[in-house]
Design a protein around this motif. Structure first.
Motif, PDB file in Angstrom:
ATOM      1  N   UNK A   1      37.765 128.761  86.830  1.00 17.16           N
ATOM      2  CA  UNK A   1      36.909 128.073  85.854  1.00 17.16           C
ATOM      3  C   UNK A   1      35.480 128.067  86.348  1.00 17.16           C
ATOM      4  N   UNK A   2      34.600 128.622  85.526  1.00 13.52           N
ATOM      5  CA  UNK A   2      33.180 128.632  85.858  1.00 13.52           C
ATOM      6  C   UNK A   2      32.495 127.565  85.004  1.00 13.52           C
ATOM      7  N   UNK A   3      31.934 126.578  85.685  1.00 15.56           N
ATOM      8  CA  UNK A   3      31.305 125.461  84.987  1.00 15.56           C
ATOM      9  C   UNK A   3      30.031 125.863  84.269  1.00 15.56           C
TER      10      UNK A   3
ATOM     11  N   UNK B   1      32.507 124.839  80.264  1.00 16.81           N
ATOM     12  CA  UNK B   1      33.249 125.579  81.270  1.00 16.81           C
ATOM     13  C   UNK B   1      33.971 126.747  80.601  1.00 16.81           C
ATOM     14  N   UNK B   2      34.019 127.881  81.287  1.00 17.59           N
ATOM     15  CA  UNK B   2      34.721 129.051  80.758  1.00 17.59           C
ATOM     16  C   UNK B   2      35.832 129.431  81.738  1.00 17.59           C
ATOM     17  N   UNK B   3      37.037 129.631  81.243  1.00 12.86           N
ATOM     18  CA  UNK B   3      38.151 130.119  82.047  1.00 12.86           C
ATOM     19  C   UNK B   3      38.040 131.653  82.101  1.00 12.86           C
ATOM     20  N   UNK B   4      37.894 132.184  83.315  1.00 11.48           N
ATOM     21  CA  UNK B   4      37.661 133.634  83.458  1.00 11.48           C
ATOM     22  C   UNK B   4      38.941 134.462  83.564  1.00 11.48           C
TER      23      UNK B   4
ATOM     24  N   UNK C   1      37.945 145.088  88.469  1.00 15.70           N
ATOM     25  CA  UNK C   1      38.358 143.824  89.083  1.00 15.70           C
ATOM     26  C   UNK C   1      38.772 142.906  87.937  1.00 15.70           C
ATOM     27  N   UNK C   2      39.983 142.350  88.026  1.00 13.13           N
ATOM     28  CA  UNK C   2      40.448 141.427  86.990  1.00 13.13           C
ATOM     29  C   UNK C   2      40.499 140.021  87.564  1.00 13.13           C
ATOM     30  N   UNK C   3      39.839 139.098  86.907  1.00  9.93           N
ATOM     31  CA  UNK C   3      39.839 137.715  87.361  1.00  9.93           C
ATOM     32  C   UNK C   3      41.213 137.075  87.206  1.00  9.93           C
ATOM     33  N   UNK C   4      41.611 136.332  88.234  1.00 11.08           N
ATOM     34  CA  UNK C   4      42.730 135.421  88.109  1.00 11.08           C
ATOM     35  C   UNK C   4      42.178 134.130  87.528  1.00 11.08           C
TER      36      UNK C   4
ATOM     37  N   UNK D   1      34.041 142.574  80.766  1.00 11.47           N
ATOM     38  CA  UNK D   1      34.898 142.783  79.595  1.00 11.47           C
ATOM     39  C   UNK D   1      35.774 141.559  79.378  1.00 11.47           C
ATOM     40  N   UNK D   2      35.867 141.124  78.149  1.00 15.15           N
ATOM     41  CA  UNK D   2      36.701 139.966  77.788  1.00 15.15           C
ATOM     42  C   UNK D   2      38.177 140.320  77.903  1.00 15.15           C
ATOM     43  N   UNK D   3      39.035 139.306  78.003  1.00 13.90           N
ATOM     44  CA  UNK D   3      40.484 139.580  78.033  1.00 13.90           C
ATOM     45  C   UNK D   3      40.945 140.378  76.806  1.00 13.90           C
ATOM     46  N   UNK D   4      40.267 140.229  75.696  1.00 12.22           N
ATOM     47  CA  UNK D   4      40.624 140.965  74.470  1.00 12.22           C
ATOM     48  C   UNK D   4      40.262 142.441  74.568  1.00 12.22           C
TER      49      UNK D   4
END
Ligand SMILES: [Ca+2]
Length: 156
Positions: free
Chosen positions: A93-95, A71-74, A87-90, A133-136
């Motif tokens: 969790x994507x399984x 699972x990845x937390x977006x 668009x920024x994800x809140x 784009x990653x949070x980083x």
């Protein structure tokens, strides 16, 4: 006589390097995105006339697919177009093996679907480039299209 024997060897070597070149784009595609999180299908041209109705805006969407085994937390991941609309994800969790669809218009977020909440289209119908784009701030994946893709792109 020696030269005549050498010529087929050169041809064989050329054929070998051509087959190696032909193989390289496929291997490049498999390592294009990192960590298994990547852009999937993109319906960049909403079917029918672009009348800016909310249903038409929501018929424009991008899928993000998690092909990793976890699972990845977006939260903090961003989806961007060429213009810089973001668009920024809140928290979401994507399984493993799951897909989340980001629709352009307004609506209530649910499992498997997020709404950008825009009142106008984001993805250009003639050519554009989606970026995940990653949070980083580093690029996770990107996918571009042209008019030749006819409204729909498979970025897998
Ligand atoms: Ca569009």
């Amino acid at each position: 006589m020696r030269i005549r024997i050498a010529a087929p060897a050169v041809l064989a070597a050329t054929a070998l390097s051509v087959s190696l070149l032909a193989a390289s784009p496929a291997s490049a595609a498999t390592v294009r995105h990192q960590g298994g999180l990547h852009l999937g299908y993109i319906q960049y041209d909403s079917p029918g006339r672009d009348n800016r109705s909310n249903s038409s805006l929501n018929a424009e969407w991008v899928n993000i697919h998690n092909s990793s085994r976890s699972t990845v937390q977006l939260k903090g991941y961003k989806l961007k177009d060429n213009t810089g609309y973001t668009y920024t994800f809140g928290s979401y969790k994507i399984g493993a093996g799951k897909t989340v669809k980001v629709r352009t218009g307004k609506g209530r977020d649910a499992s498997g679907v997020r709404y950008w909440g825009r009142g106008s289209y984001v993805w250009n119908n003639t050519s554009d480039k989606a970026r995940l784009v990653k949070p980083s701030g580093s690029l996770q994946d990107s996918c571009s299209w042209t008019r030749a893709d006819r409204g729909y792109k498979n970025c897998h």
